[in-house]
Design an enzyme around this catalytic site. Structure first.
Site, PDB file in Angstrom:
ATOM      1  N   LYS A 205       0.830  -1.211   0.000  1.00  0.00           N
ATOM      2  CA  LYS A 205       0.000   0.000   0.000  1.00  0.00           C
ATOM      3  C   LYS A 205       0.865   1.263   0.000  1.00  0.00           C
ATOM      4  O   LYS A 205       0.645   2.204  -0.775  1.00  0.00           O
ATOM      5  CB  LYS A 205      -0.910  -0.025   1.235  1.00  0.00           C
ATOM      6  N   CYS A 259      -4.177  10.682   1.239  1.00  0.00           N
ATOM      7  CA  CYS A 259      -3.432   9.449   0.980  1.00  0.00           C
ATOM      8  C   CYS A 259      -2.023   9.743   0.497  1.00  0.00           C
ATOM      9  O   CYS A 259      -1.042   9.504   1.191  1.00  0.00           O
ATOM     10  CB  CYS A 259      -4.170   8.624  -0.063  1.00  0.00           C
TER      11      CYS A 259
HETATM   12  N1  SAJ Z   1      -2.211  14.626  -8.882  1.00  0.00           N
HETATM   13  C1  SAJ Z   1      -1.352  15.388  -9.652  1.00  0.00           C
HETATM   14  N2  SAJ Z   1      -0.950  14.888 -10.847  1.00  0.00           N
HETATM   15  C2  SAJ Z   1      -1.370  13.662 -11.317  1.00  0.00           C
HETATM   16  C3  SAJ Z   1      -2.227  12.894 -10.510  1.00  0.00           C
HETATM   17  C4  SAJ Z   1      -2.634  13.395  -9.296  1.00  0.00           C
HETATM   18  O1  SAJ Z   1      -0.936  16.489  -9.272  1.00  0.00           O
HETATM   19  O2  SAJ Z   1      -0.968  13.292 -12.428  1.00  0.00           O
HETATM   20  C5  SAJ Z   1      -2.631  15.128  -7.558  1.00  0.00           C
HETATM   21  C6  SAJ Z   1      -4.140  15.252  -7.401  1.00  0.00           C
HETATM   22  O3  SAJ Z   1      -4.630  16.463  -7.903  1.00  0.00           O
HETATM   23  C7  SAJ Z   1      -4.283  15.138  -5.906  1.00  0.00           C
HETATM   24  C8  SAJ Z   1      -3.180  14.156  -5.535  1.00  0.00           C
HETATM   25  O4  SAJ Z   1      -2.267  14.177  -6.601  1.00  0.00           O
HETATM   26  O5  SAJ Z   1      -4.037  16.374  -5.264  1.00  0.00           O
HETATM   27  C9  SAJ Z   1      -3.621  12.749  -5.281  1.00  0.00           C
HETATM   28  O6  SAJ Z   1      -4.611  12.361  -6.213  1.00  0.00           O
HETATM   29  P1  SAJ Z   1      -4.707  10.898  -6.850  1.00  0.00           P
HETATM   30  O7  SAJ Z   1      -5.871  10.865  -7.760  1.00  0.00           O
HETATM   31  O8  SAJ Z   1      -3.407  10.519  -7.426  1.00  0.00           O
HETATM   32  O9  SAJ Z   1      -4.886   9.927  -5.624  1.00  0.00           O
HETATM   33  P2  SAJ Z   1      -5.870   9.856  -4.365  1.00  0.00           P
HETATM   34  O10 SAJ Z   1      -5.118  10.415  -3.196  1.00  0.00           O
HETATM   35  O11 SAJ Z   1      -7.212  10.401  -4.630  1.00  0.00           O
HETATM   36  O12 SAJ Z   1      -6.021   8.249  -4.222  1.00  0.00           O
HETATM   37  C10 SAJ Z   1      -4.832   7.483  -4.088  1.00  0.00           C
HETATM   38  C11 SAJ Z   1      -4.912   6.287  -5.059  1.00  0.00           C
HETATM   39  N3  SAJ Z   1      -3.608   5.643  -5.120  1.00  0.00           N
HETATM   40  C12 SAJ Z   1      -3.016   5.370  -6.301  1.00  0.00           C
HETATM   41  O13 SAJ Z   1      -3.503   5.671  -7.366  1.00  0.00           O
HETATM   42  C13 SAJ Z   1      -1.700   4.664  -6.212  1.00  0.00           C
HETATM   43  C14 SAJ Z   1      -5.975   5.303  -4.587  1.00  0.00           C
HETATM   44  O14 SAJ Z   1      -5.948   4.122  -5.387  1.00  0.00           O
HETATM   45  C15 SAJ Z   1      -5.740   4.931  -3.118  1.00  0.00           C
HETATM   46  O15 SAJ Z   1      -6.745   4.038  -2.656  1.00  0.00           O
HETATM   47  C16 SAJ Z   1      -5.825   6.200  -2.315  1.00  0.00           C
HETATM   48  O16 SAJ Z   1      -4.743   7.055  -2.741  1.00  0.00           O
HETATM   49  C17 SAJ Z   1      -5.679   5.864  -0.839  1.00  0.00           C
HETATM   50  O17 SAJ Z   1      -6.707   5.808  -0.150  1.00  0.00           O
HETATM   51  O18 SAJ Z   1      -4.564   5.583  -0.393  1.00  0.00           O
END
Ligand code: SAJ
Length: 425
Positions: A205, A259
């Site tokens: 994780k 997360c």
């Molecule tokens: N973000 C960027 N650039 C990107 C992707 C995301 O700046 O290319 C930013 C988003 O705007 C946000 C942050 O990163 O602020 C996180 O967003 P996210 O969509 O990457 O992830 P979370 O936090 O919503 O969910 C993540 C997911 N983990 C992965 O994709 C590895 C999800 O599957 C997990 O279950 C979740 O964390 C968790 O609960 O840990």
């Protein structure tokens, strides 16, 4: 094993969807939350969080009688702990909720029970923190009761679908515990169920979210380099990603949510001497809001204290209402503190006060009579906002898009100047 009744501790973004999904699969579920407001509102079918589709499934589960909301646990076949693991100011994991939830199970633990920890936790938490607390019952972990770690890995905004379809990792403290966990989640999980040991599951994780954090940090550094060298980072990323082995993520105003901006710290905290890259990525992403504020100052060409600014989007990412650790909130608070006149709008929370920020009821209200409009979250409603609509609300506004929602060409005929994060042209 017998799995007729389960107890889910913590009814937040993970516990509530998990509890109601089990309930919709004919399992008797006791949903437990220590917050009396949460208990009371859920008992009346009112949700305290937004997630697409969740209200319907929770209300159906409560009405069917399969989901009963209570302030404390009771005897059950299995217990699932899905409480938050925030971090303290020192960036150390705060396991107080996990410990309290585990303690609350002790009086109800019976021989043959299964306990699952879902909360994201530092390596060895299941073995070194949860097992000893449960053993205060006089029962032995792995002998009298089964214990496993099974991380939630669902994406906010897609939780209900991913809960069922994603692969599920179950790390038992022994084989029997892992197999009992598989029997439990098989009730609704259609994806693969992979069995391993508890500490590996904890690491899996943390490695997933850390990988994403490090990759976003890299994209954010690329946006800074593009800004300096007169390049459009979005175009450069698109071209680079045509390479069969390259997949650069998107830069933005920073990394938020509960997360990705938190979990890598659990590894840094657990082993600071061997994690310089993870630490550095965290620092890069935490600095990105400051980079955006500096860019905004350049765009404005005058001090923040003399500027009026419209902020569009406050959530931590697109199409959710979740503001936890949101870089957009951080940027907005910074601007207010610097003396700027700020009007903010988020389509998910119109007309509300969010961490000291008052939101407008409409997009237009925010845009009218400001010097600059800053787009911080690519919510669909905001992406759909056209250059013409912006012009109709405020023909003299300057626009700064930090999330690549709009194209420079679409603003060409409006006379409005569009700046973008990572576009140094
Ligand atoms: N973000 C960027 N650039 C990107 C992707 C995301 O700046 O290319 C930013 C988003 O705007 C946000 C942050 O990163 O602020 C996180 O967003 P996210 O969509 O990457 O992830 P979370 O936090 O919503 O969910 C993540 C997911 N983990 C992965 O994709 C590895 C999800 O599957 C997990 O279950 C979740 O964390 C968790 O609960 O840990």
């Amino acid at each position: 094993m017998n799995l007729e009744k389960i107890c889910v501790l913590g009814l937040g973004y993970i516990g509530l969807p998990t509890a109601s999904t089990f309930a919709s699969h004919a399992v008797k579920v006791i949903g437990v939350d220590v917050n009396p407001h949460v208990v009371q509102s859920l008992q009346n079918g009112i949700l305290h969080i937004y997630e697409p589709g969740l209200r319907t499934i929770v209300q159906a589960a409560v009405q069917s009688g399969n989901l009963v909301i209570k302030p404390q646990p009771e005897a059950a076949d299995a217990f699932i702990i899905a409480v938050p693991t925030p971090f303290k100011d020192s960036k150390k994991a705060d396991l107080a909720y996990v410990e309290a939830a585990t303690e609350s199970i002790v009086p109800f633990l019976r021989p043959g029970n299964l306990v699952i920890l879902e909360s994201t936790s530092p390596p060895l938490t299941t073995i070194n923190v949860v097992a000893p607390i449960l053993e205060k019952s006089g029962l032995k972990a792995g002998v009298d009761f089964k214990l496993a770690y099974s991380p939630e890995r669902v994406l906010p905004g897609q939780i209900l679908r991913e809960l069922i379809e994603n692969a599920r990792v179950i790390g038992g403290i022994n084989q029997e515990s892992a197999e009992a966990g598989r029997d439990l989640y098989r009730i609704f999980v259609r994806g693969d169920i992979i069995l391993t040991d508890a500490t590996t599951a904890e690491m899996v994780k943390l490695m997933e979210n850390t990988t994403r954090d490090v990759n976003i940090a890299l994209a954010n550094e690329f946006s800074r380099l593009a800004d300096r060298f007169g390049v459009d980072v979005w175009e450069a990323i698109q071209i680079a990603n045509l390479h069969p082995r390259i997949n650069i993520l998107s830069p933005g105003p920073g990394v938020g949510g509960h997360c990705i901006s938190v979990d890598p710290w659990f590894l840094v905290e657990a082993a600071p001497d061997i994690t310089p890259l993870i630490l550095s990525a965290r620092q890069v992403n935490d600095e990105q809001p400051t980079f955006v504020v500096d860019l905004l100052k350049r765009v404005l060409g005058k001090p923040l204290a003399e500027s009026s600014i419209a902020i569009l989007g406050l959530a931590y990412k697109p199409n959710v209402d979740d503001m936890r650790e949101s870089p957009a909130v951080e940027i907005t608070q910074h601007l207010i503190k610097a003396g700027a006149q700020v009007k903010a709008h988020d389509p998910f929370l119109p007309g509300k006060e969010i961490q000291g920020i008052q939101t407008t009821n409409t997009i237009e209200e925010a845009i009218q009579n400001v010097d600059v409009l800053v787009l911080l979250v690519a919510h669909q409603q905001l992406k759909d906002l056209t250059a013409e609509k912006i012009k109709a609300a405020n023909a003299n506004v300057i626009v700064l898009d930090t999330v690549n929602a709009w194209t420079i060409e679409s603003f060409n005929d409006t006379g409005i100047k569009l700046y973008k994060l990572g576009v140094g042209k």
